[in-house]
Design a protein around this motif. Sequence first.
Motif: not given
Lengths: 136, 40
Positions: A18, A20, A41-42, A46-48, A50-52
């Motif tokens: 993933v 960005n 891609t994000d 948001e995924s980053y 949530q992955a902290e």
Amino acid sequence: MRDVVNEIRGRGAELVVVGNGSVEQARAFRAEQKLPFPLFTDPSLESYRQAELRHGLSSTLSPRAVLHGLAAFREGFRQTRTKGAAMQQGGVFVIGKGGRLLYQYASREAGDHPDNRELLRALDDGSREPAAPAAG
Amino acid sequence: MNVTDRLTDVFVLDTDGQEVRLGALWQEQPVVLVFVRHYG
């Protein structure tokens, strides 16, 4: 690199990357590098979050470094030096079927990076244990 | 809530611009999930 992708797939798993940037950037990068695995891609990041990966972009890996790391694995040694966009502080997750977290890599210092053998071992260990019950 | 629970309902885009739910990726198989800084 394809050998390592095959190592992962040989365990019934898939490598998922993933990034960005824009969709166009992702598509171009995948084509240029002839990546033999799914690329997503994000741009929202948001995924980053949530992955902290809470240090944001500075704490994530460059795809080139990932490929270098995979190549190093294939050649049988652990990469100890990188240049340019190095495989430094970042996040790699090995997730079992159904969502069980099998392995989480978080770097502690520059130059520290996941050992691909550990990723493969996590897949092996995960496959020997019963699947987690479905949530819900 | 662990990290996979938090990620499971997050949507990302594939290289065709289609939304994909991350949790769908590990519904049928294990995955090695790597976050990268940028392309290239």
